[in-house]
Scaffold this motif. Structure first.
Motif, PDB file in Angstrom:
ATOM      1  N   ARG A 259      -4.715   1.395  -8.006  1.00 38.05           N
ATOM      2  CA  ARG A 259      -5.702   2.363  -7.530  1.00 38.05           C
ATOM      3  C   ARG A 259      -5.597   2.600  -6.026  1.00 38.05           C
ATOM      4  O   ARG A 259      -5.568   3.742  -5.567  1.00 38.05           O
ATOM      5  N   ASP A 260      -5.537   1.536  -5.249  1.00 38.44           N
ATOM      6  CA  ASP A 260      -5.495   1.682  -3.790  1.00 38.44           C
ATOM      7  C   ASP A 260      -4.247   2.433  -3.343  1.00 38.44           C
ATOM      8  O   ASP A 260      -4.301   3.272  -2.434  1.00 38.44           O
TER       9      ASP A 260
ATOM     10  N   ASN B  57       0.807  -1.210   0.000  1.00 43.18           N
ATOM     11  CA  ASN B  57       0.000   0.000   0.000  1.00 43.18           C
ATOM     12  C   ASN B  57       0.845   1.267   0.000  1.00 43.18           C
ATOM     13  O   ASN B  57       0.309   2.362   0.057  1.00 43.18           O
TER      14      ASN B  57
END
Length: 217
Positions: free
Chosen positions: A31-32, A9
């Motif tokens: 995207r995250d 992340n």
């Protein structure tokens, strides 16, 4: 980066991307990570450069996000394109601050000041055309502000109560009066109502534009 790497992340906290051309890059795969990084590509810090304009890289940063936006548009990633467009416009605004400080003439500085104001106003009112919620919030603030101005300019008050100022402001904003409204003889009050009507028409059109744009995104 490989697809399996998207489990991290914090990828964009370890990268420094500058003037990069994104040819077929799939932003959706990360995207995250992009959301977690607030769509920042250029640094490891928690925020963008400030409006102080001291960073010599603001022009490069604008170009970086321009290329990212173009790359996202090429693959049809509308959300990424919208977020990179907002970053592009933000760093363009920072450049205007530098131009205001270092302009060679009064004309150049005044022009930069006007461009900064227009850019900042577009950001505040609509998030550069990408945030319909900002238009709603700004419109509500305008209605309340003009209600206060009406209260100062017209002590008698319309519709027989304090809420009448808010109602008058709302009517002026949307330029809709039911049942003939109230008689207004004070030229200052009429001027305020006409100014609010002009601003209201602009904001309504801006809301329609941003809402349509967000739906297409």
């Amino acid at each position: 980066m490989k697809p399996e790497d998207t489990e991290r992340n914090d990828w964009f906290g370890y990268l420094h991307i500058l003037n990069t051309t994104f040819d077929g890059f799939d932003f959706g795969m990360f995207r995250d990570q992009l959301v977690a990084a607030n769509w920042r590509l250029h640094d490891r810090s928690g925020g963008d450069s400030g409006d102080d304009g001291d960073s010599p890289a603001n022009g490069q940063l604008e170009n970086t996000y321009l290329k990212a936006k173009n790359g996202a548009n090429e693959i049809g990633d509308a959300q990424a394109a919208a977020e990179f467009f907002r970053k592009e416009m933000t760093f363009r605004r920072y450049q205007y601050v530098t131009q205001m400080r270092e302009g060679e003439s009064v004309h150049q500085r005044a022009r930069a000041a006007w461009q900064w104001t227009a850019n900042a106003l577009l950001d505040v009112t609509s998030g550069y055309g990408e945030r319909p919620s900002r238009v709603i919030a700004f419109s509500a603030a305008v209605i309340v502000l003009f209600a206060a101005l009406f209260a100062v300019a017209w002590p008698v008050g319309p519709y027989g109560g304090g809420i009448g100022y808010l109602l008058l402001s709302l009517e002026s904003f949307i330029t809709l009066v039911l049942g003939g409204g109230v008689a207004v003889d004070d030229p200052l009050v009429r001027l305020l109502a006409e100014v609010e009507g002009f601003v209201g028409a602009f904001l309504i059109a801006l809301f329609v534009f941003t809402l349509t744009r967000s739906i297409h995104r």
